[in-house]
Every structure is written in C-alpha cells, then in structure tokens.
Scaffold this active site. Structure first.
Site, PDB file in Angstrom:
ATOM      1  CE  LYS A  35      -4.328  -0.617   2.546  1.00  0.00           C
ATOM      2  NZ  LYS A  35      -5.048  -0.165   3.734  1.00  0.00           N
ATOM      3  CD  GLU A 151     -13.337  11.087  10.260  1.00  0.00           C
ATOM      4  OE1 GLU A 151     -12.209  11.478  10.551  1.00  0.00           O
ATOM      5  OE2 GLU A 151     -14.231  11.850   9.834  1.00  0.00           O
ATOM      6  CG  LEU A 153     -14.314  11.403   7.129  1.00  0.00           C
ATOM      7  CD1 LEU A 153     -12.993  10.879   6.568  1.00  0.00           C
ATOM      8  CD2 LEU A 153     -14.595  12.795   6.618  1.00  0.00           C
ATOM      9  CB  CYS A 262     -19.423   2.098   9.516  1.00  0.00           C
ATOM     10  SG  CYS A 262     -17.905   2.675   8.756  1.00  0.00           S
ATOM     11  CE  LYS A 265     -16.019  -1.209  12.083  1.00  0.00           C
ATOM     12  NZ  LYS A 265     -15.700  -0.268  13.137  1.00  0.00           N
ATOM     13  CE  LYS A 322     -21.296   5.228   1.255  1.00  0.00           C
ATOM     14  NZ  LYS A 322     -21.356   6.316   2.207  1.00  0.00           N
TER      15      LYS A 322
HETATM   16  C1  UGA Z   1     -21.414   5.675   8.020  1.00  0.00           C
HETATM   17  C2  UGA Z   1     -21.880   6.997   8.632  1.00  0.00           C
HETATM   18  O1  UGA Z   1     -22.886   7.578   7.809  1.00  0.00           O
HETATM   19  C3  UGA Z   1     -20.705   7.971   8.781  1.00  0.00           C
HETATM   20  O2  UGA Z   1     -21.144   9.161   9.450  1.00  0.00           O
HETATM   21  C4  UGA Z   1     -19.618   7.294   9.629  1.00  0.00           C
HETATM   22  O3  UGA Z   1     -18.477   8.131   9.742  1.00  0.00           O
HETATM   23  C5  UGA Z   1     -19.206   5.988   8.940  1.00  0.00           C
HETATM   24  O4  UGA Z   1     -20.351   5.133   8.814  1.00  0.00           O
HETATM   25  C6  UGA Z   1     -18.165   5.352   9.812  1.00  0.00           C
HETATM   26  O5  UGA Z   1     -18.506   4.955  10.927  1.00  0.00           O
HETATM   27  O6  UGA Z   1     -16.990   5.338   9.435  1.00  0.00           O
HETATM   28  P1  UGA Z   1     -20.811   4.838   5.562  1.00  0.00           P
HETATM   29  O7  UGA Z   1     -20.591   3.498   6.156  1.00  0.00           O
HETATM   30  O8  UGA Z   1     -19.825   5.383   4.598  1.00  0.00           O
HETATM   31  O9  UGA Z   1     -20.945   5.954   6.708  1.00  0.00           O
HETATM   32  O10 UGA Z   1     -22.190   4.729   4.808  1.00  0.00           O
HETATM   33  P2  UGA Z   1     -23.617   5.438   4.845  1.00  0.00           P
HETATM   34  O11 UGA Z   1     -23.691   6.470   3.804  1.00  0.00           O
HETATM   35  O12 UGA Z   1     -23.983   5.857   6.209  1.00  0.00           O
HETATM   36  O13 UGA Z   1     -24.529   4.193   4.399  1.00  0.00           O
HETATM   37  C7  UGA Z   1     -24.539   2.992   5.166  1.00  0.00           C
HETATM   38  C8  UGA Z   1     -25.519   2.001   4.597  1.00  0.00           C
HETATM   39  O14 UGA Z   1     -26.857   2.449   4.779  1.00  0.00           O
HETATM   40  C9  UGA Z   1     -25.371   1.757   3.084  1.00  0.00           C
HETATM   41  O15 UGA Z   1     -25.510   0.388   2.820  1.00  0.00           O
HETATM   42  C10 UGA Z   1     -26.506   2.555   2.482  1.00  0.00           C
HETATM   43  O16 UGA Z   1     -26.943   2.076   1.238  1.00  0.00           O
HETATM   44  C11 UGA Z   1     -27.567   2.385   3.552  1.00  0.00           C
HETATM   45  N1  UGA Z   1     -28.597   3.454   3.533  1.00  0.00           N
HETATM   46  C12 UGA Z   1     -28.273   4.733   3.824  1.00  0.00           C
HETATM   47  C13 UGA Z   1     -29.913   3.123   3.237  1.00  0.00           C
HETATM   48  O17 UGA Z   1     -30.258   1.950   2.966  1.00  0.00           O
HETATM   49  N2  UGA Z   1     -30.865   4.111   3.242  1.00  0.00           N
HETATM   50  C14 UGA Z   1     -30.555   5.408   3.534  1.00  0.00           C
HETATM   51  O18 UGA Z   1     -31.472   6.256   3.527  1.00  0.00           O
HETATM   52  C15 UGA Z   1     -29.233   5.724   3.824  1.00  0.00           C
END
Ligand code: UGA
Length: 434
Positions: A35, A151, A153, A262, A265, A322
C-alpha cells in the site's frame, strides 16, 4: 503542525490529505508495504470522489508523505491519529482491538516531546483508558495525552465531509490536549460546531450516532414493508415524514438493508459492549436481526420473479455497499448475490467501481460484464442493488431489446416506475406498487 496518521484506509487517507491541504506536515504510516509503495508511486489505494486531485496536489507540495516506519512517522509529531481497523471479532462480534493496541504499543517507543494521541478508529468505551495504560507501560517517561476524536466521514463523500463536517467532537479529559486539537482544527472555526466533551462520551457519541442511523434505515424499511401490504407509497410517506424537522429527510431511503464496514460492525459492537455493562439495547438488537433477515428476503423476492428457475439469467447491477464507493465489505448487494448464486448458475454482474473488490470476495462464480448492457444481454431479469447514478439513466428501449424477458427488480427505487412500465417492463421496487 506535524501529524502522524496510523492506517491508510478509508478514514486515514482522506483525513491525511485534508490535514495536509490545511498546511500541516502529514506522514501516513501503514504496515502493508504494498500500500505504502503504491501511494509513494502516486497511486491511490482506495476510490473516493475528489480525493485523487487533492492527493496529487498535497504530495507535490511536499505536505504528505508515506512510510512503513512507525519511528519515522511518530518522532517529533505533535499529534498521532490512530485510524487502524477495528473489525468485528468473527465469533463475539465485539470490536477487535488487537491492531489499535499493537499500534499504541509500537508508537509509544518513539514519542518525543508532548504528543496528543487521538483515536479516530471506532472503539468501545474505555479503549482510551487502555491505550493510555499501554503507552505508560511501554514508555513511562512519555509526555502525552490520549483523546477520542471520532470520525463521521461517509465513504464516497469523505472529501466533502472532511471539509464540511456537521460537527467536530473532541473527547479529551485534558485541557492541554484540547488546545492542541483546537489549533489543528482552527480552519473550521466559525464554520462548524465544536463539541468538547469527556473521552468516554466522545467514544459513545460515535457508536450512538451510527446505531441511530442504522435504526432509522431499519424503520423506513419496515415502513416500506407496511406500505407494500397496505397499498401506501413509501416515497410519499418518507417525504411526508422528512418534512418534519424533528425527523429530518435524510436516511429515509428504503433499500435492501444497510451495509458497509461501519453500521453492521458498530451496531453489533454497541450491543455487545452494552451487555458487558449489564445493559440490554433492545432496539439495536432488533435492528441487527431485521437487517440480516432483510437481505435474504430481498433475494427471495428476486428469485420469485423468475419462479426460482435455475436456468434463468440474472443480471445484477451494483455490488458496492452503496453508490459512490468501490467498497464491498458487508455489502447487502454481495449478500443478496450470494443467495442468488445458490439458486442460479447464470448470473452476470456489473458495478462501475467495485468489480475488483467483488471478484476478490466471490471469485469466478459469476460473469463480470463490462457495462450494464453487457450484463443485461439475454437476461431474464435485471436487478438493481446499488444506487449508482448511472443506473438512473439506463436506456430502457435498448434494455428491452437485448433482454430475454423485460423484468426489472429495483431494490433501490432508482427508476421512474411510470417510464419503466411505459417501456413494457414488469417492474418491482420497494414499498410501493410501482
Ligand atoms: C457511516 C456513517 O454515515 C458515517 O457518518 C460514519 O463516519 C461511517 O459510517 C463510519 O462509521 O466510518 P458509511 O458506512 O460510509 O458511513 O455509509 P452510509 O452512507 O452511512 O450508508 C450505510 C448504509 O446504509 C449503506 O448500505 C446505504 O446504502 C444504507 N442506507 C443509507 C440506506 O439503505 N438508506 C438510507 O437512507 C441511507
């Protein structure tokens, strides 16, 4: 300021690039030599929208460096950010802290001068205490504070979220450490909300936030189940709910269940952690169980459209957990795909960014297509599993022409039902008739 970042994944790398853009001298350290070599050669090891351009800019400006040597990264650093993985333990589902504790032990030897060690990885409440103890044991003379810097993000939006955070939470029990962090985050002064709290509260805020969002998705998915049974339309219902500012219109999109590295887990880890404290988190436990079942139910829904025929060709669009990311970890799309493969020998898949990662997970059990149309050729059903923007603009007449049967199952409600049906497709989506 001199910043060391331990771990160059989806958190460490965008954070390193962002802090370098603010003029700090950033060194990212990772144990995986391949990496670091790739990053040194100017190749990004993850896909993140907008990251590449900024990465090249800060590297060229000499603000961002990479190394496998902890001593090189940590010596003289004002702040060390821990951004290593805390994957779920395969059996207990608790956060596995071996990497973060190993990093703490290693970095402790190289601390010189006052250093703030900030945990960005998502860690159970009390981990900060343990890191502090490890460093003290390893290097009793070190001058340091351990803080929690959660975090928030989102993958796919990491660059955007870094520069426009909703809030910056600093969990520090020492004023000296708080002041160092306020200096580091000075560029955000007046632009976002700063929350200065105790370390344990900060560790909890991260889990409580992710679990709440997961429960919000659970809730809207259950409302979608209800709409399917009652004849209401989930899109209208979600819009109506979201206009209430107390509810908010975000995270109300129904789908195949949440995934990623995330939410699955962190919900599990939160539930396990609470048990250790003697607390039963009923809502979170129900959310975890519902989300697991939902993926199986969604696969059944797809298979019922082809009457369980193992010869039917299934075209799958979307593999990442996603849209906007190449990450397939805990992807609902991958779980559904695994169920589909059990029943069909003819599955073609396409994802704009996640093909390599998917291949690493499921190998050659499916055909990998060059685009959506190659996947759909002669298919008996087209299934949308990830909300990539390009799937919204599919050429429906072209699809109709090349598919064996005009059937679409849209588990992300991406398409306009009226148009799809007008083009002669049988269309099935989530939480509404069409
Ligand atoms: C999530 C959190 O949103 C972040 O704030 C956090 O920092 C991150 O985890 C982390 O802990 O590092 P992320 O895992 O990138 O971020 O993804 P999200 O955008 O939150 O989506 C998570 C899942 O929920 C995806 O599978 C998405 O498709 C699903 N989702 C999201 C839905 O099914 N419906 C929604 O309305 C929104």
């Amino acid at each position: 300021m001199k910043i060391a970042i331990v771990g160059t994944g989806y958190v460490g790398l965008p954070t390193g690039v962002g802090l370098a853009e603010f003029g700090n001298d950033v060194v990212c350290v990772d144990k995986i030599a391949g990496k670091i070599e790739a990053l040194k050669q100017g190749q990004l090891t993850i896909y993140e929208d907008g990251l590449e351009e900024l990465f090249h800019k800060v590297v060229k400006a000499g603000k961002l460096h990479f190394t496998t040597s902890m001593s090189e990264a940590v010596s003289g650093a004002d702040v060390v950010l821990l951004a290593v993985g805390t994957p779920p333990h395969p059996v207990t589902k608790e956060a596995d802290l071996q990497y973060i504790y190993a990093a703490a032990q290693e970095l402790a030897q190289y601390l010189d001068g006052y250093t703030v060690i900030a945990t960005k990885s998502t860690v159970p409440v009390g981990t900060g205490d343990e890191i502090e103890a490890i460093i003290k044991r390893t290097n009793p003379k070190a001058d340091y504070d351990v803080i929690s810097l959660p975090e928030f993000l989102r993958e796919g939006f990491a660059v955007h979220d870094f520069f426009a955070p909703d809030r910056i939470v600093i969990g520090a029990d020492s004023e000296k450490a708080r002041n160092v962090m306020l200096k580091l985050y000075k560029p955000f002064e007046g632009k976002t909300q700063f929350l200065l709290v105790g370390r344990k509260s900060s560790e909890t805020i991260k889990y409580a936030s992710n679990a709440f969002l997961a429960m919000k998705i659970h809730y809207i998915n259950e409302m979608a189940d209800f709409c399917e049974a009652s004849g209401a339309n989930i899109s209208e219902v979600a819009r109506g709910m979201g206009l209430d500012s107390r509810i908010g219109n975000k995270f109300l999109n129904p789908g195949p269940g949440y995934g990623g590295s995330c939410f699955p887990k962190d919900t599990n880890a939160m539930a396990q952690m609470a048990k250790k404290f003697g607390v039963h988190l009923h809502l979170i436990e129900t959310t975890i169980a519902y989300n697991d079942e939902r993926k199986v139910e969604m696969a059944k829904r797809v298979l019922s459209v082809v009457n369980g025929n193992p010869e039917a060709k299934i075209a799958v669009l979307g593999l990442a957990f996603k849209g906007g990311t190449d990450d397939c970890r805990e992807s609902p799309a991958m779980d559904i795909l695994r169920e589909l493969i059990k029943c069909s020998h003819n599955v073609s898949v396409y994802d704009p960014k996640a093909m390599d990662n998917a291949h690493r997970l499921i190998g050659d059990s499916v055909n990998y297509a060059a685009d959506a149309y190659e996947a759909a050729k002669n298919a008996d059903i087209l299934v949308i599993l990830t909300e990539w923007e390009e799937f919204r603009h599919l050429d429906l007449p072209k699809l109709k022409e090349i598919m064996n049967k005009p059937k679409i199952v849209d588990l992300r409600n991406m398409l306009g039902a009226e148009e799809v049906c007008k083009n002669g497709f049988e269309y099935c989506c989530i939480g509404r008739k069409h």
